[in-house]
Design a protein around this motif. Structure first.
Motif, short mmCIF file in Angstrom:
data_model
loop_
_atom_site.label_atom_id
_atom_site.label_comp_id
_atom_site.label_asym_id
_atom_site.label_seq_id
_atom_site.Cartn_x
_atom_site.Cartn_y
_atom_site.Cartn_z
N ILE A 177 5.29 3.45 2.10
CA ILE A 177 4.95 2.16 1.53
C ILE A 177 4.89 1.17 2.68
O ILE A 177 5.82 1.08 3.48
N ARG A 178 3.78 0.46 2.74
CA ARG A 178 3.55 -0.52 3.80
C ARG A 178 3.19 -1.86 3.20
O ARG A 178 2.63 -1.94 2.11
N CYS A 179 3.49 -2.88 3.96
CA CYS A 179 3.00 -4.23 3.68
C CYS A 179 2.20 -4.60 4.93
O CYS A 179 2.78 -4.82 5.99
N LEU B 17 7.58 -0.07 5.39
CA LEU B 17 8.78 -0.47 4.66
C LEU B 17 9.62 0.73 4.24
O LEU B 17 10.85 0.64 4.16
N LEU B 18 8.96 1.85 3.96
CA LEU B 18 9.66 3.00 3.42
C LEU B 18 8.84 4.25 3.70
O LEU B 18 7.60 4.19 3.66
N ASP B 19 9.51 5.34 4.00
CA ASP B 19 8.81 6.63 3.99
C ASP B 19 9.66 7.62 3.22
O ASP B 19 10.89 7.49 3.14
N ALA B 20 8.96 8.59 2.62
CA ALA B 20 9.64 9.54 1.74
C ALA B 20 9.01 10.91 1.84
O ALA B 20 7.82 11.03 2.14
N GLN C 118 0.87 -1.17 0.00
CA GLN C 118 0.00 0.00 0.00
C GLN C 118 0.91 1.22 0.00
O GLN C 118 1.79 1.33 0.84
N VAL C 119 0.67 2.13 -0.95
CA VAL C 119 1.47 3.35 -1.05
C VAL C 119 0.57 4.53 -0.72
O VAL C 119 -0.48 4.72 -1.34
N SER C 120 0.98 5.31 0.27
CA SER C 120 0.17 6.47 0.67
C SER C 120 0.73 7.75 0.06
O SER C 120 1.91 7.85 -0.27
#
Length: 129
Positions: A86-88, A93-96, A67-69
């Motif tokens: 980005i989450r699973c 998993l990642l933030d930007a 899921q991308v927010s």
């Protein structure tokens, strides 16, 4: 995730995250009624990434559903700041943080965001949690 997104070990290749983030921003703008064609033809405007800060926290793997927010955190006269993650499932998993510049579609020169669009985007600004 698909094989094409991963390395030989089934881990998502780091550059693929940029594509995931870009697609999410594009779809978010389209959902707000500001698709790329509308921006270009009605406003003579394109948004271009100027800077990006990414924190890779954990890897995504083959077959993960991600899921991308997208959250607009700042709207200035000629630029936007967008927070993304980005989450699973519940796992981050990642933030930007993505800074985009407003450019003329015709000449790719910096320009102000047209007033009606500026007001519409400003109404979407969220305060970071």
């Amino acid at each position: 995730m698909y094989w094409e997104d991963t390395d030989a070990g089934g881990v998502v290749y780091h550059a693929q995250y940029l594509a995931f983030l870009e697609r999410a921003r594009t779809e978010w703008m389209r959902a707000q009624g500001h698709g790329q064609d509308v921006l270009r033809t009605q406003h003579d405007l394109v948004f271009a990434v100027r800077a990006m800060r990414i924190d890779f926290r954990l890897p995504a793997r083959l077959d993960d559903a991600l899921q991308v927010s997208v959250s607009l955190v700042q709207c200035r006269r000629a630029s936007l700041v967008i927070a993304q993650s980005i989450r699973c499932g519940d796992t981050l998993l990642l933030d930007a943080e993505v800074r985009v510049a407003a450019l003329s579609a015709a000449g790719f020169k910096p320009r102000p965001i047209p007033q009606p669009l500026f007001e519409a985007l400003n109404a979407l600004v969220e305060t970071p949690a």
